[in-house]
Enzyme design. Structure first.
Site, PDB file in Angstrom:
ATOM      1  N   LYS A   1     -35.324  19.397 -28.154  1.00  0.00           N
ATOM      2  CA  LYS A   1     -36.185  19.717 -29.288  1.00  0.00           C
ATOM      3  C   LYS A   1     -37.544  20.260 -28.855  1.00  0.00           C
ATOM      4  CE  LYS A   1     -37.617  17.346 -33.557  1.00  0.00           C
ATOM      5  NZ  LYS A   1     -37.429  16.072 -34.280  1.00  0.00           N
TER       6      LYS A   1
ATOM      7  N   GLU B   1     -40.238  15.604 -41.404  1.00  0.00           N
ATOM      8  CA  GLU B   1     -39.785  14.225 -41.153  1.00  0.00           C
ATOM      9  C   GLU B   1     -40.586  13.170 -41.930  1.00  0.00           C
ATOM     10  OE1 GLU B   1     -39.882  14.149 -36.879  1.00  0.00           O
ATOM     11  OE2 GLU B   1     -38.189  15.536 -36.772  1.00  0.00           O
TER      12      GLU B   1
HETATM   13 MG    MG Z   1     -37.495  10.877 -34.933  1.00  0.00          MG
END
Ligand code: MG
Ligand code: ADP
Length: 619
Positions: free
Chosen positions: A82, A182
């Site tokens: 990521k 998120e």
């Molecule tokens: Mg996470």
């Protein structure tokens, strides 16, 4: 006659899912039956470690099986993909020195990784992780077709990083409904979008990164006010402190090369993580490192681990300070704090966050699931679903109020489906009592001191009446959101008091577990203690009644009976200070026997009409 064969094709179920594509771990959740849940094949975890192992021959191995190769072939086991998504070499300069594999840049300035002479883009590697997550979904659902996904990214991801994430999903063959932040997903999972307005801090300590986001909510819409964080701060760093401990203590036992050997380091990292996770639950743990020619054991206490981790946690808190400053807010302006990321399971992290923000963070949901759960809600809403979700459908712990002597009167039993309510009548214990203090508790133990206090409130304005006369109706109502409202009403005057409580606030799964097992383990002991308290209460009531009628007793009873009564009163007095069930029980029995003649006398006296049919202690 033959049978006609029908070719019945089972139409596969079509679903949309939310995916948390994490630096360390990835997982998917679906919204079903009014609530989101993580999808996992039966008996297996739904979590896919975000690791890809690329062997010299054959197909890449993703997830836990890939991670296992970190020891034997670290150069071809790719972690933390990521970090490279949508980035160029200059963006990841700091990482380069520590990476065991060859990283290059494409003509378009994007990162590429060379593995066995073949180049891989981060998007390709990420798509393999998404593929592994979707495979879990397929198995978990018995072959459902995933028609769309919502994927989460950190709030600070720029356009290139978001694009790369979208492309990874496309490569995995799924349609991306939306890319969601998120912290927003985590807030959704806690239903915070249903507040008309508010300010939320999301504290996300994962494996390799720390993110804090300050969000505002207005009419169900989230806005990111500020983000801060540290891309080099996470659970891995905490593991590293234990690896360093191992290296220091092994320094004079093994050759120096061993301590820098990738296989050694990887094995040490795994042992360290294992130990750290155990210490979130246990006060101490034996860290164990076993390699050819090396067998090392070392007991680590939680306190030791915490002192190693403390400086790291302080760095995270410093980021929180900066995020607040950027958002031009004070700590006191933050109304909700949400914990995200596996590392927030550490008790130290929880207490540090709580202390910093001065309020209990939301921890009812699993911190490594909460982002995926929120993503699933978003996916559901985007495909036309409604959002009247129940975050919990049963209450995991009993709730009640503390009664005289510290015992608990349970009002709502654990595992009751919510919403639910319960009414019960209570009365006063002392003569002329004009107020009652209520302590609302949660837990399975019989004594309030062993449960968790959720809140206290006072009912005032009860007219002075003899003990036991006021009728106080207490009502516990737990709504669908887990919000508990306790009301107490004195019926003759209508005096009313109430309190609103969020019962799940601040209770972790582990805490719930501990409280449950403590309830079972201590059942007998608790039962005895509770019995002692109830008996002592009874003795108190009987003694008060006798004292009130002492003059009548002396007049009406013969000398011997009166002396028996005095003796019983003395032993009752002594029993009030005893914790021994037998002592208290016999004192109560003695008092009952000795006071029976007095009760009979009183029955015959002026109060006869008023008290007929009542026991002495009810007079
Ligand atoms: Mg996470
Ligand atoms: P990410 O968002 O980076 O993918 P996660 O949220 O899955 O990461 O967090 C992974 C980290 O959480 C790892 O460092 C792991 O060791 C840590 N972790 C998981 N469970 C616990 C636990 N019970 N106690 C402490 N740390 C934990």
């Amino acid at each position: 006659m033959g049978y006609i064969e029908l070719d019945v094709i089972d139409q596969p179920k079509r679903i949309v899912v939310g995916i948390d594509l994490g630096t360390t771990n990835s997982l998917a959740a679906v919204f079903e039956d009014g609530r989101p849940r993580v999808l996992h094949p039966e008996g297996q975890s739904g979590i896919v470690p975000s690791v890809v192992y690329v062997p010299a021959e054959g197909l890449p191995i993703v997830g836990a099986n890939g991670k296992a190769h970190a020891v034997d072939d670290p150069k071809h086991t790719i972690f933390s993909i990521k970090r490279f998504m949508g980035r160029g070499l200059s963006d990841i300069e700091d990482d380069l020195s520590t990476l065991p594999y060859d990283v290059r840049e494409t003509e378009r300035g994007l990162v590429q990784i060379d593995l066995h002479g073949k180049t891989w883009t981060p998007q390709q590697l990420s798509s393999l992780i998404i593929g592994a997550v979707l495979e879990k979904v397929r198995v978990a659902t018995g072959g459902a077709e995933v028609t769309g996904v919502v994927i989460t990214v950190p709030a600070y991801f720029d356009d290139a990083q978001r694009h790369a994430t979208r492309d990874a999903a496309k490569l995995a063959g799924v349609d991306v409904l939306r890319i969601v932040n998120e912290p927003t997903a985590a807030s959704l999972a806690y239903g915070l979008d249903q507040k008309s307005e508010g300010t939320v801090a999301v504290f996300d300590l994962g494996g390799g990164t720390f993110d804090v986001s300050v969000l505002s909510i207005e009419d169900g819409v989230f806005q990111v006010l500020a983000t801060n964080g540290d891309t080099r701060l996470g659970g891995d760093d905490i593991d590293r402190t234990l690896v360093d401990l191992a290296r220091t203590e092994l320094a004079d036992q093994v050759p120096a090369e061993t301590l820098t050997d990738p296989a050694f380091l990887q094995a040490a990292r795994l042992a360290a993580e294992h130990c750290k996770i155990a210490l979130s639950k246990d006060p101490e743990h034996e860290m164990h490192l076993s390699l050819p020619g090396l067998n090392w054991r070392r007991t680590v206490t939680r306190a030791e681990m915490e002192s190693l981790a403390r400086p790291l946690i302080d760095r995270a808190l410093a980021c929180c300070k900066r995020a607040l400053a950027d958002a031009e807010l004070e700590v006191a302006d933050i109304e909700e704090v949400v914990l995200v990321g596996g590392s927030t399971r550490m008790p130290l992290v929880r207490s540090a966050v709580q202390e910093f923000f001065g309020r209990e963070p939301h921890t009812a949901l699993d911190p490594d699931e909460v982002v995926a759960l929120g993503a699933a809600i978003q996916a559901h809403v985007l495909t036309g679903g409604t959002r009247d979700i129940l975050l919990m459908d049963v209450t995991p712990l009993s709730m009640g109020i503390e009664t005289v002597g510290g015992a608990v009167a349970k009002m709502i039993e654990r595992n009751s489906t919510i919403p639910c309510s319960h009414n019960e009548g209570f009365t006063t214990y002392a003569e002329g009592q004009t107020g009652i203090n209520f302590n609302v508790v949660q837990g399975e133990r019989e004594m309030a001191a062993d449960c968790r206090s959720l809140g206290k409130f006072e009912l005032k304005g009860i007219p002075p009446m003899p003990a036991g006369m006021p009728r106080v109706a207490v009502r516990f109502a737990l709504d669908a959101d887990g919000m508990l409202t306790v009301t107490a009403k004195e019926e003759s005057t209508g005096a009313l008091a109430s309190i609103d409580i969020q019962p799940m606030h601040g209770l972790t799964d582990e805490e719930v577990e501990t409280m449950l097992s403590a309830g079972f383990e201590n059942a007998q002991e608790d039962f005895d203690r509770r019995r002692v308290v109830d008996l002592r209460t009874e003795i108190g009531t009987m003694m008060a009644a006798v004292e009130k009628n002492m003059a009548a007793a002396e007049d009406a009873l013969d000398q011997e009976t009166f002396e028996d009564l005095l003796a019983a009163m003395a032993s009752g007095q002594a029993a009030q200070k005893s914790d021994d069930l037998k002592t208290v029980q016999s004192a109560r029995d003695l008092l009952e026997t000795a006071s029976t003649p007095l009760a009979a006398v009183l029955m015959d006296s002026v109060v006869k009409q008023a008290v007929s049919g009542k026991k002495l202690d009810e007079v």
